[in-house]
Design a protein around this motif. Structure first.
Motif, short mmCIF file in Angstrom:
data_model
loop_
_atom_site.label_atom_id
_atom_site.label_comp_id
_atom_site.label_asym_id
_atom_site.label_seq_id
_atom_site.Cartn_x
_atom_site.Cartn_y
_atom_site.Cartn_z
N THR A 193 0.82 -1.20 0.00
CA THR A 193 0.00 0.00 0.00
C THR A 193 0.86 1.26 0.00
O THR A 193 2.02 1.23 0.44
N LYS A 195 -0.28 3.75 1.67
CA LYS A 195 -0.78 4.39 2.90
C LYS A 195 -0.34 3.61 4.13
O LYS A 195 -1.11 3.39 5.06
N GLU A 198 -0.84 5.28 7.63
CA GLU A 198 -2.18 5.20 8.19
C GLU A 198 -2.58 3.76 8.51
O GLU A 198 -3.29 3.51 9.49
N MET A 199 -2.11 2.81 7.70
CA MET A 199 -2.49 1.42 7.86
C MET A 199 -1.93 0.82 9.15
O MET A 199 -2.61 0.08 9.86
N HIS A 202 -3.81 1.70 12.40
CA HIS A 202 -5.18 1.20 12.30
C HIS A 202 -5.22 -0.31 12.58
O HIS A 202 -6.10 -0.79 13.31
N GLU A 246 -10.84 -0.17 4.87
CA GLU A 246 -11.20 1.12 5.46
C GLU A 246 -10.12 2.18 5.21
O GLU A 246 -10.43 3.37 5.08
N ILE A 247 -8.86 1.77 5.13
CA ILE A 247 -7.77 2.71 4.91
C ILE A 247 -7.41 2.82 3.44
O ILE A 247 -7.22 3.91 2.90
N ASP A 248 -7.30 1.68 2.77
CA ASP A 248 -6.88 1.70 1.36
C ASP A 248 -7.59 0.59 0.58
O ASP A 248 -7.10 -0.55 0.51
#
Length: 269
Positions: A193, A195, A198-199, A202, A246-248
């Motif tokens: 990813t 992201k 952020e991942m 989370h 939800e994140i990517d």
């Protein structure tokens, strides 16, 4: 989709209770079984007793398993509690053994569907989920063991024929839960990813596992990417896929079966 699964699985459990188990004095396991006993021997109705007994475990589940899991569990408990009062108690089959087997299989199917929808039916299911995450045991087997107390109670309060029928029902329920939901295996997820920042938090905030992060470069795009690797039990797969999306939603995820895990499987690496 998860709400539909919660609804469908919970209704299956209601029909298992009121059409197969309760008419033959065959109890379900855990808090549901205890609530049925209370409904038989006290002025409390079964649905209200089921909600009352589940409330403290829902609080524990919120603290240990997360808000989404508990919201889905509350939805299931409410549906089951209301359904037990609305659906009439009427025997479909006259044979107690057949009703115990089929009712137990239906209950196991319903519980398995609720589990796959990132929820539980409350009661011992929450305890089983907590223990399975920390000790890595099949949930169906754990539930069967904990439900032994209901068998003993039903033997003393009703009769030992009912207790033995309950034993059959609980055994079948546990086997079906494991068949529908757990297939107790390990999976390795490789998540690619853009992201990763952020991942990472989370997943760590919602998953009882550690994970490893590596840097990578896309072969076609030549852009920087993060590679996250985590090993989970199969029963966590639905939850993890939802967390990733939800994140990517466009993250590339490779899921492979893992033969064996050495070292620390729980959070800490």
């Amino acid at each position: 989709m998860r709400s539909i699964g919660i609804l469908f699985g919970s209704l299956i459990i209601v029909f298992a209770f009121n059409l197969f188990l309760i008419p033959h004095d065959v109890l379900s396991g855990g808090m549901s079984g205890i609530s049925i006993i209370l409904g038989m021997f006290t002025p409390l109705n079964t649905g209200f007793a089921n909600f009352l007994l589940n409330f403290p475990l829902l609080v524990i589940g919120y603290l240990k398993l997360g808000r989404k899991f508990v919201i889905n569990t509350i939805l299931s408990v409410v549906i089951i509690s209301i359904g037990l009062d609305i659906v009439p108690v009427q025997a479909i089959a006259g044979d107690s053994i057949l009703s115990s087997i089929f009712g137990g299989a239906l209950a196991g199917l319903g519980i398995g569907i609720v589990f796959r929808s990132s929820g539980s039916t409350g009661g011992f299911d929450i305890v089983g989920m907590l223990v399975a995450r920390k000790r890595d045991f099949p949930i169906g087997t754990l539930l069967s063991g904990m439900n032994a107390v209901v068998i003993v109670i039903s033997g003393f309060l009703l009769n030992w024929d009912s207790a033995l029928y309950t034993l059959v029902s609980i055994f079948v329920t546990g086997k079906v839960v494991d068949a529908v939901y757990t297939n107790h295996e390990k999976l390795t997820l490789t998540i690619i990813t853009e992201k990763g920042a952020e991942m990472r938090p989370h997943l760590l905030a919602n998953l009882y596992r550690g994970l490893t992060i590596m840097d990578g470069v896309g072969g076609y795009s030549n852009t920087s990417k993060n590679i996250l690797m985590v090993v989970i039990s199969r029963y966590e797969l639905t939850e993890v896929k939802n967390l990733i999306a939800e994140i990517d939603p466009s993250a590339f995820v490779n899921i492979t079966e893992t033969l064996e895990v050495m070292g620390l499987f729980h959070r800490g690496h």
